[in-house]
Design a protein around this motif. Structure first.
Motif, PDB file in Angstrom:
ATOM      1  N   SER A 782      13.782  -1.269   4.349  1.00  0.00           N
ATOM      2  CA  SER A 782      13.139  -2.040   5.415  1.00  0.00           C
ATOM      3  C   SER A 782      12.697  -1.173   6.586  1.00  0.00           C
ATOM      4  O   SER A 782      12.298  -1.699   7.630  1.00  0.00           O
ATOM      5  CB  SER A 782      14.106  -3.123   5.920  1.00  0.00           C
ATOM      6  OG  SER A 782      15.319  -2.528   6.362  1.00  0.00           O
ATOM      7  N   ASN A 784      10.330   1.533   8.766  1.00  0.00           N
ATOM      8  CA  ASN A 784       8.892   1.684   8.957  1.00  0.00           C
ATOM      9  C   ASN A 784       8.386   3.045   8.484  1.00  0.00           C
ATOM     10  O   ASN A 784       7.181   3.264   8.442  1.00  0.00           O
ATOM     11  CB  ASN A 784       8.532   1.508  10.436  1.00  0.00           C
ATOM     12  CG  ASN A 784       8.702   0.073  10.889  1.00  0.00           C
ATOM     13  OD1 ASN A 784       8.513  -0.854  10.097  1.00  0.00           O
ATOM     14  ND2 ASN A 784       9.083  -0.127  12.147  1.00  0.00           N
ATOM     15  N   GLU A 828      15.764  -7.453  -1.851  1.00  0.00           N
ATOM     16  CA  GLU A 828      15.081  -6.386  -1.110  1.00  0.00           C
ATOM     17  C   GLU A 828      14.109  -5.627  -2.013  1.00  0.00           C
ATOM     18  O   GLU A 828      12.990  -5.299  -1.602  1.00  0.00           O
ATOM     19  CB  GLU A 828      16.113  -5.421  -0.519  1.00  0.00           C
ATOM     20  CG  GLU A 828      16.840  -5.935   0.708  1.00  0.00           C
ATOM     21  CD  GLU A 828      15.939  -5.987   1.932  1.00  0.00           C
ATOM     22  OE1 GLU A 828      14.856  -5.360   1.917  1.00  0.00           O
ATOM     23  OE2 GLU A 828      16.301  -6.668   2.906  1.00  0.00           O
ATOM     24  N   ALA A 831      11.124  -7.799  -2.691  1.00  0.00           N
ATOM     25  CA  ALA A 831      10.264  -7.852  -1.503  1.00  0.00           C
ATOM     26  C   ALA A 831       9.496  -6.551  -1.335  1.00  0.00           C
ATOM     27  O   ALA A 831       8.314  -6.557  -0.949  1.00  0.00           O
ATOM     28  CB  ALA A 831      11.115  -8.141  -0.269  1.00  0.00           C
ATOM     29  N   PHE A 832      10.142  -5.417  -1.622  1.00  0.00           N
ATOM     30  CA  PHE A 832       9.451  -4.117  -1.548  1.00  0.00           C
ATOM     31  C   PHE A 832       8.267  -4.086  -2.506  1.00  0.00           C
ATOM     32  O   PHE A 832       7.180  -3.604  -2.162  1.00  0.00           O
ATOM     33  CB  PHE A 832      10.438  -2.998  -1.875  1.00  0.00           C
ATOM     34  CG  PHE A 832       9.836  -1.622  -1.854  1.00  0.00           C
ATOM     35  CD1 PHE A 832       9.855  -0.870  -0.693  1.00  0.00           C
ATOM     36  CD2 PHE A 832       9.226  -1.080  -2.987  1.00  0.00           C
ATOM     37  CE1 PHE A 832       9.287   0.390  -0.667  1.00  0.00           C
ATOM     38  CE2 PHE A 832       8.661   0.177  -2.959  1.00  0.00           C
ATOM     39  CZ  PHE A 832       8.691   0.922  -1.789  1.00  0.00           C
ATOM     40  N   LEU A 834       6.486  -6.577  -3.620  1.00  0.00           N
ATOM     41  CA  LEU A 834       5.393  -7.431  -3.158  1.00  0.00           C
ATOM     42  C   LEU A 834       4.712  -6.861  -1.919  1.00  0.00           C
ATOM     43  O   LEU A 834       3.490  -6.995  -1.750  1.00  0.00           O
ATOM     44  CB  LEU A 834       5.919  -8.836  -2.857  1.00  0.00           C
ATOM     45  CG  LEU A 834       6.515  -9.601  -4.052  1.00  0.00           C
ATOM     46  CD1 LEU A 834       7.077 -10.933  -3.597  1.00  0.00           C
ATOM     47  CD2 LEU A 834       5.464  -9.815  -5.121  1.00  0.00           C
ATOM     48  N   ASP A 835       5.491  -6.217  -1.048  1.00  0.00           N
ATOM     49  CA  ASP A 835       4.942  -5.751   0.229  1.00  0.00           C
ATOM     50  C   ASP A 835       4.212  -4.426   0.114  1.00  0.00           C
ATOM     51  O   ASP A 835       3.221  -4.199   0.826  1.00  0.00           O
ATOM     52  CB  ASP A 835       6.065  -5.621   1.266  1.00  0.00           C
ATOM     53  CG  ASP A 835       6.652  -6.969   1.636  1.00  0.00           C
ATOM     54  OD1 ASP A 835       5.973  -7.990   1.411  1.00  0.00           O
ATOM     55  OD2 ASP A 835       7.793  -7.004   2.137  1.00  0.00           O
ATOM     56  N   TYR A 836       4.682  -3.548  -0.787  1.00  0.00           N
ATOM     57  CA  TYR A 836       4.158  -2.182  -0.766  1.00  0.00           C
ATOM     58  C   TYR A 836       3.531  -1.723  -2.079  1.00  0.00           C
ATOM     59  O   TYR A 836       2.848  -0.698  -2.104  1.00  0.00           O
ATOM     60  CB  TYR A 836       5.279  -1.206  -0.388  1.00  0.00           C
ATOM     61  CG  TYR A 836       5.914  -1.520   0.934  1.00  0.00           C
ATOM     62  CD1 TYR A 836       5.196  -1.395   2.126  1.00  0.00           C
ATOM     63  CD2 TYR A 836       7.220  -1.983   1.011  1.00  0.00           C
ATOM     64  CE1 TYR A 836       5.772  -1.694   3.343  1.00  0.00           C
ATOM     65  CE2 TYR A 836       7.801  -2.289   2.224  1.00  0.00           C
ATOM     66  CZ  TYR A 836       7.072  -2.143   3.386  1.00  0.00           C
ATOM     67  OH  TYR A 836       7.635  -2.443   4.597  1.00  0.00           O
ATOM     68  N   SER A 839       0.049  -4.677  -2.898  1.00  0.00           N
ATOM     69  CA  SER A 839      -0.495  -4.879  -1.553  1.00  0.00           C
ATOM     70  C   SER A 839      -1.729  -4.018  -1.400  1.00  0.00           C
ATOM     71  O   SER A 839      -1.805  -2.903  -1.927  1.00  0.00           O
ATOM     72  CB  SER A 839       0.552  -4.506  -0.496  1.00  0.00           C
ATOM     73  OG  SER A 839      -0.017  -4.507   0.792  1.00  0.00           O
ATOM     74  N   THR A 841      -3.097  -3.353   1.729  1.00  0.00           N
ATOM     75  CA  THR A 841      -3.260  -2.918   3.121  1.00  0.00           C
ATOM     76  C   THR A 841      -3.515  -1.420   3.211  1.00  0.00           C
ATOM     77  O   THR A 841      -4.440  -0.967   3.886  1.00  0.00           O
ATOM     78  CB  THR A 841      -2.005  -3.286   3.933  1.00  0.00           C
ATOM     79  OG1 THR A 841      -0.846  -2.757   3.266  1.00  0.00           O
ATOM     80  CG2 THR A 841      -1.869  -4.795   4.050  1.00  0.00           C
TER      81      THR A 841
END
Length: 1216
Positions: A782, A784, A828, A831-832, A834-836, A839, A841
């Motif tokens: 989690s 940054n 966790e 979620a990682f 899906l987020d990174y 993704s 972005t």
């Protein structure tokens, strides 16, 4: 032969351009037969008039008259001597047609003996002998018909061929010349040899009897105009082989004529009293006879060239075109005086544009034979200038074999012609040294090396260098200046076959590198890279990645050469490598390449002699110094790889390597420990942090190759990670190195536990360390800081797999060490993902910056992370339900991760088929629920259906094997669709999920469809049958329920209700709007009736004659045997340009049986419908050879050209 007496000077373009239609298919043949029947028979030419034909044969005349004379010649002579009608071969006792055919087909008989036997029978009765030969030809065509003596005496060629056509065997589309397997090659070789031996045996006598060869060639000319492919192919091949033999005879006669003429001139030049009049008269008679013979041969060559070659070189069948061009190449080389002119070379130029690669290949090989002869170069100047551009474009031919031969041809042009190729033209070939096809790359390497040798020769003269030093200088310059590739391994592999000795000159390379003022900085880097590629190629004797086709086993000779090369380079580099490392130790790029050299050495040589041990010590000290000097990842990885190799137990010197690297680790650990307390207390300054981070980075790099558990760094690294996260001082280098060190410590500890017998206390302590590390990594997920986060995720995946239950199955004593991830850690990691990983972005940010290299690096990192997560699912560390986060992104991220997700789906089915199917359904349910909670869009539903379709295809084609998984999937989906609504929701919000579920219905067998239909009725409310989604799913279950279910299953058809018509739906509907009331069933897309035409030789239905086209379009109605190449009208057009005419496309029409009048009289049918459907349909199988220049004008120089016929797409025909 003098050029003025050229046999084929009359074969100019305008002499045989019969309005674009050399042989009209049916109408013209009928006209010729009628004219032949009505007209008078041409008289037999007497031999005494042969001299007068010398002049007439050189005058251009219309082809039809002479051709018709030749076509009906043997028919006329047969009628002159009528005989009693007997059965074939009955009147003579000699070799039969079957005997000749068996001898040719088997390939075991001596062909000279077979021909001699037939010649004996021919000399006894030439009509019977010729009849045997004719039946042999008919049998070679695969025809069961027989030419009887009655037919032989009373019918013309066209009538015999028409009768044989009706009797042709329809059982198979194959005939001897197209039979697959080794028999084809044997029969073709035997047939060719028979024709050659026949001409050779008759060249001094029977070839001039004005009966055998004119009659035989007339028959072959008629057969070559047939629409039956077997007749056309076999007769053309025989005619071309006979023509080759005639060309050889013509050359022999010409040589004899020239020799005799010289003797006559010498004798005639003597004074009267010294001249022997008898000798002069004898020589004059011989000259007259030879001229007569030459004209006889010339007449037959002329007729064969016009009657067969001119029409068949553009045939529809590529084998016929290839045979014509192959023999033309032989004629040009054998008899250049008569054939090597623009009138014949134009055919080679035009055929360079052929659609089929075998024809282009034969054309290029024919040109190679011409350019190999220095005396032909002058006559090829015009051809070279006109077709050089086409040849240069063919180096990118879609067939690599053609491209290889074209490069070899261009090398001949470069070497033999005065102009050669300029630098711009050579630039078409240079990039091919990086081609994936090894043959093409080697050909381009040969071209490049020959070009470099010219430059080397001039460079040696100017600068007084050694040849190999000059070679490397020029090669380095070429590598730097070429902007097409950056991989030296491919360049070296391309040059290896021709420049292997130069590339193995290790002494010259090391001398250039070690001298002070030799090379520039960039040149040194290039030479080091090329030297390392040469070392790898010599040591491994294998091409680089991408150039291997299958596993090649080295022969004993190759292995011996490889071992010799390896020992030679090892002997050379062992003393010099430390010097090179010393000189370039400060340059990270160069030293990282040099450190790869020992991996290719014969390292046992270090132990073979005491004097070499000091070089090993020097190498080890240099490696340690480089590790202490550099922090770049590439350098540290190279050092680690080399350290791992040197520490291998299979070498006797491994203890010395272990000692050297242990001492290095001692120094690095002491350095790290010096700053550790300050780091934990937060009092360290920037210099201290940098020093600790670099020391820990080096330790982490060495930890991957050497067991570091003895230095007990785990607790220190873990405390450091905790303190940095608590203080939020996230130093990237320091934390990444600490995570690596801790993870490697746990991995080495597990390995040691497997190889030894640890105590219970040690096992508990190790498991506690694993648990602590997983908690720290979970916290890192989690953060940054991207580098720390990514490293923690990757190491977590590896460590969880290392300590999984499957890893302890072989060691029951280690069950204590099994560590399963906690629920919070699973969440966790999900979620990682899906987020990174799933993704866009970071991709969007990189798109703005436009950094392609960073995009590739990011994608590689994401793929590694996804693969690590999927391995946890496959090996049972995570439940199959955890794969839903992966499956639901299958369609959206198919381009980037499709292969990984597909493999995961496949492996999950092997683990638990039913649970895997339920996981697939669950992933779709999650997506559907997300769609409902967010902004509801029909476009989202279309995307989910597309994903469902893609996932359904992963279940394979064996429906019985997936019965239980499919039923479980459908039952879960039905329950989800009719789930009771929650508070605040509308009634049955999930009923639209049935539309998604319908995408899996085609994987159900009939019994399960009925069971699911009953289950559907039991689960749904009363009002459900009126809902569109319900009706759609119900139709998908009932799609195969009809009066003929088996028939429908076989052809994939759909029986839909007449009351509710089903609209057809596209296969990909991502961009289309969806109407739930008129959505196509899954089988509609497969209910397509093929528009492809029936192949030849498969039907006995008689073919209707083609309708006469409108006036002005006769040219377009040419027979199917004309491949579409249109001849230029005159020699001037060939000289002015080498463009091709486009053939007019012919509409494909087929007369249906309903259009045939039932009242048509049977006699009228017999008079019109003369050809069976085994004759190739002109309109159905027509292929036009297009203007191939247009295929290359608008393409990039380095794009493979398409030479396929792309006038109409297959899909266009299917949906027409």
């Amino acid at each position: 032969m003098a050029s003025g007496d050229s046999i084929l000077d009359s074969l100019e373009l305008d002499d045989f351009s019969d309005s674009g239609s050399d042989y009209e298919p049916v109408m013209e043949a009928t006209k010729r037969k009628k004219q032949a029947a009505r007209g008078p028979q041409p008289p037999k030419r007497p031999r005494h008039k042969a001299a007068s034909r010398v002049t007439s044969s050189l005058i251009p005349t219309p082809p039809d008259h002479s051709l018709q004379q030749q076509r009906h010649l043997w028919g006329t002579s047969k009628q002159a001597s009528p005989r009693p009608v007997t059965r074939v071969n009955e009147g003579i006792q000699g070799i039969s047609a079957e005997n000749i055919y068996d001898a040719v087909r088997s390939g075991k008989s001596a062909m000279v003996t077979v021909v001699d036997e037939w010649l004996d029978s021919y000399k006894r009765s030439r009509e019977e002998g010729l009849l045997v030969l004719i039946n042999f030809i008919v049998q070679s065509c695969g025809c069961k018909g027989v030419v009887s003596r009655e037919m032989f005496d009373s019918m013309q060629n066209a009538e015999i061929i028409s009768k044989l056509t009706k009797e042709f065997n329809e059982d198979s589309v194959n005939y001897p010349l197209c039979t697959p397997g080794p028999q084809l090659k044997r029969f073709k070789a035997g047939l060719s040899e028979f024709a050659q031996v026949l001409v050779r045996s008759c060249r001094n006598s029977l070839i001039y009897d004005e009966y055998l060869f004119p009659s035989l060639l007339a028959l072959l000319t008629g057969l070559s105009d047939s629409q039956v492919r077997a007749f056309r192919h076999t007769s053309t091949l025989l005619a071309m082989k006979l023509m080759t033999g005639l060309v050889e005879v013509a050359v022999m006669v010409s040589v004899q004529l020239q020799t005799t003429q010289r003797r006559y001139d010498m004798e005639n030049s003597k004074r009267a009293h010294d001249r022997a009049s008898d000798r002069v008269e004898e020589l004059q008679a011989t000259i007259n006879e030879l001229r007569e013979n030459r004209e006889e041969v010339s007449s037959m060559m002329n007729g064969t060239f016009r009657g067969v070659f001119v029409h068949r070189y553009r045939d529809l069948l590529l084998d016929i075109r290839a045979a014509c061009i192959e023999e033309l190449g032989r004629w040009l080389k054998t008899d250049p005086e008569d054939f090597l002119n623009d009138g014949c070379l134009k055919y080679l130029g035009w055929t360079l544009y052929d659609k089929q690669s075998p024809v282009r290949l034969q054309c290029v090989r024919a040109l190679q034979g011409l350019y190999q002869e220095n005396e032909f170069i002058g006559r090829l100047e015009l051809f070279t200038s006109r077709f050089k551009e086409r040849m240069l474009s063919m180096v990118l031919d879609k067939d690599p074999d053609v491209a290889v031969e074209v490069v070899n041809l261009l090398l001949l042009i470069q070497q033999r012609t005065e102009e050669g190729l300029n630098e711009e033209e050579c630039g078409h070939i240079y990039p091919l040294v990086y081609a994936a096809h090894r043959g093409l790359a080697s050909a381009a390497g040969t071209f490049l090396f020959n070009k470099l040798k010219v430059v080397i020769a001039s460079d040696i003269q100017e600068n007084d260098k050694s040849s190999n030093a000059a070679f490397f200088q020029i090669l380095i310059s070429f590598y730097i200046q070429s902007e097409f590739h950056e991989h030296g391994a491919y360049l070296l592999d391309s040059l290896w076959s021709v420049a292997g000795s130069e590339l193995r000159d290790w002494e010259t390379m090391t001398t250039l590198l070690l001298q002070d003022a030799g090379l520039a900085y960039e040149e040194e880097g290039v030479l080091i890279e090329l030297m390392m590629c040469a070392i790898r190629q010599a040591a491994q004797a294998t091409p680089p990645v991408g150039r291997t086709h299958g596993k090649k086993v080295l022969s004993m000779k190759d292995k011996k050469v490889q071992e010799q090369d390896r020992r030679r380079l090892t002997t050379h580099f062992i003393p010099l490598l430390p010097q090179l490392l010393t000189k370039y130790s400060a340059d990270a790029g160069k030293v990282s390449i040099l450190l790869k050299a020992p991996l290719h050495f014969d390292l046992e040589m270090y132990s073979s002699a005491p004097r070499l041990e000091k070089h090993l010590d020097l190498l080890l000290s240099q490696i340690c110094a480089i590790v202490a000097k550099h922090t770049e990842v590439t350098v540290l990885e190279a050092c680690t790889h080399l350290a791992s190799t040197l520490c291998s137990d299979r070498y006797t010197f491994s203890s010395r390597a272990h000692l050297a690297f242990s001492q290095l680790l001692d120094v690095l650990t002491e350095c790290f420990s010096t700053y550790l307390s300050d780091l934990l207390q937060g009092t360290a300054d920037d210099d201290d942090i940098y020093s600790a981070a670099t020391a820990l980075k080096r330790i982490a790099a060495l930890s991957s190759a050497k067991d570091t558990t003895g230095w007990k760094l785990f607790d220190s690294c873990l405390e450091l990670l905790k303190s940095r996260m608590e203080s939020r001082e996230l130093d990237k280098e320091l934390m990444v190195s600490a995570v690596k060190c801790a993870a490697f410590h746990l991995m080495w500890a597990k390995l040691n536990a497997v190889n030894s017998t640890p105590t219970e206390v040690e096992l508990k302590r190790l498991k506690k360390e694993v648990r602590s590390f997983c908690r720290v990594c979970q916290t890192c997920l989690s953060l940054n800081q991207a580098e720390v986060r990514d490293q923690a995720f990757e190491l977590l995946c590896d460590l969880l797999l290392f300590y999984s239950a499957s890893s302890a199955r072989s060691e029951p004593a280690l069950q204590t060490l099994v560590h399963l991830p906690s629920d919070s850690l699973r969440s966790e990691m999900s979620a990682f993902l899906l987020d990174y990983v799933f993704s866009d972005t970071e991709d969007a940010e990189l798109n703005v910056e436009g950094d392609e290299e960073m995009k590739i690096t990011l994608l590689r990192r994401k793929r590694n992370q996804l693969a690590g997560y999927c391995k946890l699912v496959i090996y049972g560390v995570l439940d199959l339900s955890a794969a839903t986060d992966v499956f639901k992104h299958y369609s959206k991220y198919f381009k980037d991760f499709g292969d990984i997700i597909k493999e995961t789906v496949s492996k999950s089915k092997l683990m638990n088929p039913i649970q895997s199917a339920k996981t697939v359904c669950l992933s779709l349910q999650q997506l559907f629920s997300e769609m409902l909670t967010e902004h509801h869009s029909m476009q989202d539903l279309v995307e989910i259906r597309d994903l469902a379709k893609r996932l359904a295809m992963s279940f394979g084609i064996d429906l019985h094997r997936v019965r239980k998984p499919m039923v479980a999937l459908h039952m879960d989906g039905i329950r989800f669709a009719f789930r009771e609504s929650q508070e605040g929701e509308k009634q049955h919000p999930n009923v639209a999920f049935l539309e998604i579920l319908s995408e899996f219905s085609f994987k159900l067998v009939q019994q399960d469809r009925a069971q699911l239909a009953a289950f559907l009725k039991s689960e749904c409310p009363r009002t459900a049958p009126s809902w569109p989604s319900f009706r759609l799913y119900q139709r998908s279950l009932e799609a195969r329920s009809s009066s003929k279910p088996r028939e429908q299953e076989q052809r994939g058809g759909v029986i839909s209700s007449h009351d509710t018509p089903v609209a057809k739906r596209r296969r990909t509907t991502a961009q289309a709007s969806v109407s739930s009331t008129a959505t196509g069933s899954w089988l509609d897309s497969s209910n397509i009736h093929s528009g492809l035409h029936t192949p030849a030789l498969t039907s006995t239905v008689q073919r209707q004659p083609a309708k006469q086209p409108a006036s002005g379009k006769n040219t377009a109605a040419a027979s199917d045997i004309g491949g579409g190449l249109t001849e230029l009208e005159s020699e001037d057009e060939f000289s002015s340009g080498s463009h091709m005419r486009k053939g007019k496309p012919i509409p494909r029409r087929q007369l249906s049986s309903s259009q045939t009048s039932p009242a048509l009289d049977q006699q009228d049918l017999n008079s019109h419908l003369t050809l069976l459907s085994l004759i190739e349909d002109n309109n159905a199988e027509r292929e036009e050879i297009e203007d191939y220049e247009s295929d290359f004008e608008h393409e990039s120089t380095y794009t493979l050209p398409s030479t396929r016929h792309t006038s109409a797409s297959v899909l266009d025909e299917l949906f027409d």
